[in-house]
Design a protein around this motif. Structure first.
Motif, short mmCIF file in Angstrom:
data_model
loop_
_atom_site.label_atom_id
_atom_site.label_comp_id
_atom_site.label_asym_id
_atom_site.label_seq_id
_atom_site.Cartn_x
_atom_site.Cartn_y
_atom_site.Cartn_z
N VAL A 198 -10.80 4.25 6.06
CA VAL A 198 -9.58 4.42 6.85
C VAL A 198 -8.54 3.35 6.53
N PRO A 199 -8.92 2.04 6.38
CA PRO A 199 -7.89 1.06 5.99
C PRO A 199 -7.18 1.44 4.70
N SER A 200 -7.92 1.97 3.73
CA SER A 200 -7.29 2.40 2.49
C SER A 200 -6.31 3.54 2.75
N ALA A 201 -6.70 4.50 3.60
CA ALA A 201 -5.80 5.62 3.92
C ALA A 201 -4.53 5.13 4.59
N ILE A 202 -4.66 4.15 5.49
CA ILE A 202 -3.50 3.61 6.19
C ILE A 202 -2.62 2.82 5.23
N GLY A 203 -3.24 2.02 4.35
CA GLY A 203 -2.47 1.27 3.37
C GLY A 203 -1.73 2.17 2.40
N SER A 253 -1.62 -7.48 8.58
CA SER A 253 -1.92 -7.45 10.01
C SER A 253 -1.68 -6.06 10.60
N ASP A 254 -0.58 -5.42 10.19
CA ASP A 254 -0.29 -4.07 10.68
C ASP A 254 -1.37 -3.08 10.26
N THR A 255 -1.80 -3.17 9.00
CA THR A 255 -2.84 -2.25 8.52
C THR A 255 -4.14 -2.47 9.28
N ALA A 256 -4.52 -3.73 9.48
CA ALA A 256 -5.75 -4.04 10.21
C ALA A 256 -5.66 -3.56 11.65
N GLY A 257 -4.53 -3.82 12.31
CA GLY A 257 -4.37 -3.41 13.70
C GLY A 257 -4.37 -1.90 13.87
N THR A 258 -3.70 -1.20 12.98
CA THR A 258 -3.67 0.25 13.05
C THR A 258 -5.06 0.84 12.85
N GLY A 309 -0.85 5.18 3.05
CA GLY A 309 0.22 5.80 3.84
C GLY A 309 1.45 4.91 3.95
N SER A 310 1.23 3.60 4.09
CA SER A 310 2.35 2.66 4.15
C SER A 310 3.12 2.64 2.84
N LEU A 311 2.40 2.66 1.72
CA LEU A 311 3.06 2.69 0.42
C LEU A 311 3.83 3.99 0.23
N VAL A 312 3.22 5.09 0.65
CA VAL A 312 3.90 6.39 0.54
C VAL A 312 5.17 6.40 1.38
N HIS A 313 5.10 5.79 2.56
CA HIS A 313 6.29 5.71 3.42
C HIS A 313 7.40 4.93 2.72
N SER A 314 7.04 3.79 2.12
CA SER A 314 8.06 2.98 1.44
C SER A 314 8.66 3.73 0.25
N ALA A 315 7.80 4.39 -0.53
CA ALA A 315 8.30 5.15 -1.67
C ALA A 315 9.18 6.31 -1.23
N GLY A 316 8.76 6.99 -0.17
CA GLY A 316 9.57 8.10 0.35
C GLY A 316 10.91 7.63 0.88
N GLY A 359 -4.06 -4.91 2.48
CA GLY A 359 -4.64 -4.35 3.70
C GLY A 359 -5.53 -3.16 3.42
N ALA A 360 -5.17 -2.39 2.39
CA ALA A 360 -5.98 -1.23 2.03
C ALA A 360 -7.35 -1.60 1.49
N ARG A 361 -7.55 -2.86 1.13
CA ARG A 361 -8.85 -3.32 0.64
C ARG A 361 -9.82 -3.60 1.78
N LEU A 362 -9.32 -3.70 3.00
CA LEU A 362 -10.19 -3.98 4.15
C LEU A 362 -11.16 -2.83 4.38
#
Length: 453
Positions: A165-170, A360-365, A172-179, A312-315
């Motif tokens: 899940v941390p990888s999926a969230i990380g 921190s955001d990735t870990a918290g999410t 997702g964050s990259l996809v958001h930035s690219a989008g 964060g995606a490595r967590l």
């Protein structure tokens, strides 16, 4: 969402057919490990398209409001009207996500958001969009978003095993930035050649693309899902009684880990992270920089956010303690930023500030989306939506007042010390108490996904 909940949960066997490509969980720490699942790859593509469409629309939305009303206050009001439902109704939207089949809920909410975008495009093209209609569309969008947000977030988690899940969230964050980058660029080109209505129409197409992808997604082997039909109700209660809004709120308030996470994130959101407010005043004021200099700061912040998302995606099993430690470190870096004697020193500090914030955001999410039992996750995200909207609306005015009283340096230094001191004090208090957290009692199965705070 305009549709009403079904009297009884729909069968979800078709929703939970295992992904034939899903392999057994391994110990990989690659930030890209979530992309080995075919459904997650498709979901990432869909989210990129959706984010690009959204940012195409946002590039012209405020300008459109100004053209219609001629008032900057009306622009701010339209944003508040769209945010208000999240403050008042997020917990109800989260309960709907727990009660309804997740894939159907996400697909319908995306289709409805697409319909609103198409409606706006038609009204703009025909010259029929006025302030009243605009506010109405903003309010409806906000209501649908209270369901769409948690539905899509949890649907994405269904596509990978818990440790990924941390990888999926990380990702997702990259996809958001690219989008965001692609959408902003395409928005200017689209409006220049085809007009404002075309940006809304493109956003509508992006929503429909996501809705068309959702039926073909399959959960990964070992993923924990919140299908109501698969979860037993507690003793003496029916499934419907187990799906109440009150139960989700009670779980959140009685779960020390989630309360601590809310406190850490809240104080960080109010007294830190609003760098578009604090750093722009610091750069253009005490450091005597130009607007272009702040543009450089913004670029460094964006780069740091991307680096942090990858890290964060490595967590694998982040904890609230990790979130707090990173937030406290970010607060101390903010103090140093407030003390920066030159613009060059500030730039050196901005990058690690952004990296720490992003990790921190990735870990918290991850903790937020995996700690609750599967059948309560929508309601927990709903409670979080209301809380985060409150501090999102209240943070900038509070920080602005602090800047008025102490200046940009004082706000950065004081805010950073308050963040680090509060989190450090919380850790010390918890260590002295030395008691195990009191868990909310439920007879429904609770997956051991979160780690101790």
């Amino acid at each position: 969402m305009s549709s009403s909940p079904p009297a009884s949960p729909a069968p979800s066997a078709a929703v939970h057919t295992p992904d034939p490509d899903a392999s057994a969980p391994d110990a990989s720490r690659s930030p890209w490990r979530s992309l080995k699942y075919r459904s997650m790859r498709w979901w990432s593509v869909a989210n990129f398209v959706s984010n690009a469409g959204t940012w195409m629309q946002l590039t012209v939305q405020n300008l459109l409001v100004l053209q219609i009303t001629g008032s900057a206050a009306a622009t701010g009001l339209s944003m508040s009207v769209q945010a208000a439902p999240a403050l008042l109704m997020s917990i109800v939207g989260g309960a709907a996500v727990d009660r309804w089949p997740r894939k159907l809920t996400a697909a319908v909410s995306q289709a409805l958001l697409g319909a609103i975008a198409f409606t706006t495009a038609v009204l703009v093209a025909c010259g029929g969009l006025n302030l009243t209609v605009l506010m109405g569309l903003a309010a409806v969008t906000g209501v649908i978003a209270t369901v769409d947000g948690p539905a899509c977030a949890l649907l994405g988690n269904d596509l990978v095993p818990p440790q990924d899940v941390p990888s999926a969230i990380g990702v997702g964050s990259l996809v958001h930035s690219a989008g965001r980058l692609a959408g902003a660029a395409l928005g200017g080109v689209t409006v220049g050649f085809l007009g404002t209505a075309a940006a809304y129409a493109a956003n509508g197409v992006s929503f429909l693309f996501v809705a068309s992808v959702i039926p073909f997604l399959r959960p990964a082997h070992g993923a924990v899902r919140g299908a109501v039909a698969e979860l037993p109700a507690p003793a003496g209660a029916t499934v419907g009684e187990d799906m109440t809004v009150r139960q989700g709120l009670a779980f959140f308030m009685r779960r020390p880990r989630l309360v601590a996470l809310a406190g850490i994130t809240g104080i960080s959101a109010v007294f830190g992270r609003n760098y578009n407010l604090t750093l722009v005043v610091l750069v253009t004021g005490p450091l005597a920089g130009s607007a272009g200099a702040f543009g450089t700061v913004s670029t460094v912040l964006a780069v740091g956010g991307i680096i942090g998302a990858v890290l964060g995606a490595r967590l694998r099993k982040p904890s609230v303690r990790l979130v707090g430690t990173l937030a406290a470190a970010g607060g101390l870096l903010q103090v140093l930023a407030g003390l920066s004697p030159t613009f060059a020193v500030l730039l050196v500090l901005v990058l690690p500030m952004a990296v720490v914030e992003s990790v921190s955001d990735t870990a918290g999410t991850t903790v937020l989306q995996t700690d609750p039992p599967a059948h309560l996750r929508g309601r927990v995200l709903g409670v979080w939506g209301s809380i985060s909207t409150a501090w999102g609306l209240g943070g900038p005015p509070a920080l602005g007042l602090l800047m008025e009283l102490t200046g940009a340096r004082g706000a950065l230094i004081g805010g950073g010390l308050l963040i680090a001191g509060s989190i450090g004090g919380g850790f010390l208090l918890r260590g002295r108490r030395g008691t195990a957290p009191v868990l909310f009692r439920t007879d429904a199965p609770q997956p051991a996904l979160g780690t101790a705070a």
